[in-house]
Design an enzyme around this catalytic site. Structure first.
Site, PDB file in Angstrom:
ATOM      1  N   LYS A   1     -22.975  53.671  33.044  1.00 38.72           N
ATOM      2  CA  LYS A   1     -23.948  53.585  31.953  1.00 38.72           C
ATOM      3  C   LYS A   1     -23.264  53.201  30.651  1.00 38.72           C
ATOM      4  O   LYS A   1     -23.811  52.420  29.853  1.00 38.72           O
ATOM      5  CB  LYS A   1     -24.682  54.915  31.792  1.00 38.72           C
TER       6      LYS A   1
ATOM      7  N   LYS B   1     -25.504  56.907  19.316  1.00 43.80           N
ATOM      8  CA  LYS B   1     -24.920  58.036  20.044  1.00 43.80           C
ATOM      9  C   LYS B   1     -24.143  57.557  21.262  1.00 43.80           C
ATOM     10  O   LYS B   1     -23.020  57.992  21.520  1.00 43.80           O
ATOM     11  CB  LYS B   1     -26.047  59.006  20.454  1.00 43.80           C
TER      12      LYS B   1
END
Length: 284
Positions: A167, A235
């Site tokens: 990811k 983030k």
């Protein structure tokens, strides 16, 4: 099957609904009870209660700390889940956090898969998510029918943490592409050329991509309302750069894009779409 779900945001809610529509009994816990309003689900008082009632629990929350608290904290899932049950975490968190949480759960006989997803809110709604899985391959096969309710491509990447590494790589490529599209649109506009025509031309050549199609169109229309809020990509880039530092890997392009995301956040555009990277360029 009784399925638990925690994290009923813009992606989590449609994911939970897909599981319920597939015939599973849905149980949820929400930090904000209003998030569960209207769901055909049983609401549990604590994560521990949800864990006691479910064989499989999904989490889809923001940070590593959130997942750790839900899984291991007071009244957390591990206080309720039985040996042999499975936690499937679809959040985007640090690979090391996924490894540490899974190890602590394994000591209690609870299996964990880190299974972050890509495809955004529309992919969640359409059940076309790409799902990158870290963890035991046998556990994945056990729950694969559940994941098939949510996505079209389910890839076992490796042991726990490997899904999160995949990811991170996804976010690196995708957000760098958004920045590239923003720079292309900025150059076109500064040169007095129609951005819509430039996007149309690029779509027919080697630069064609899903990012150009979706984000380029947002930039052309100057639609910066959030598809996925930019603060989440900010983030994610923090996680990517921390993983790079820990691994000793040089990632100069990723670092530069990270600085652009920092500038976006400084402009208080974190709850707008990441297409706002175009606006960052326009302020300079």
């Amino acid at each position: 099957m009784k399925i638990g779900f925690i994290g009923l945001g813009v992606m989590g809610r449609p994911m939970a609904l897909h599981l319920q529509r597939a015939g599973h009994e849905l149980m949820v816990w929400a930090r904000r009870p209003a998030a569960a309003d209207g769901l055909p689900a049983i609401t549990c008082a604590t994560p521990a209660e949800l864990g006691r009632r479910c064989a499989v629990v999904f989490t889809m929350v923001t940070s590593s700390a959130d997942v750790a608290a839900l899984a291991l904290g007071a009244d957390g899932l591990s206080e309720g889940m039985a040996p042999g049950s499975v936690l499937i975490d679809c959040s985007t968190i640090a690979p090391d956090a996924a490894r540490q949480i899974s190890a602590q759960l394994a000591a209690k006989g609870i299996a964990m898969l880190d299974a972050p997803v890509s495809g955004g809110a529309q992919g969640a709604i359409d059940a076309t998510l790409a799902i990158m899985v870290g963890g035991d391959a046998g556990v994945l096969e056990k729950v694969r029918p559940l994941l098939e309710c949510l996505g079209r491509r389910i890839v076992h990447v490796g042991p726990n943490g490997a899904g999160q590494v995949a990811k991170a790589c996804n976010q690196m490529v995708m957000v760098a592409a958004i920045e590239a599209v923003a720079e292309a649109m900025r150059l076109a506009a500064a040169s007095g050329v129609d951005c819509a025509k430039v996007k149309q031309a690029l779509a027919g050549g080697s630069a064609a991509s899903r990012v150009l199609e979706v984000m380029g169109e947002r930039m052309v229309r100057r639609d910066f309302s959030a598809g996925v809020e930019a603060r989440l990509h900010h983030k994610d880039f923090g996680l990517v750069l921390e993983a790079a530092r820990a691994s000793g890997v040089a990632m100069p392009l990723t670092a530069a894009v990270g600085q652009q995301l920092n500038a976006l956040m400084a402009q208080d555009w974190g709850r707008d779409d990441t297409a706002s990277l175009l606006r960052v360029l326009e302020t300079r």
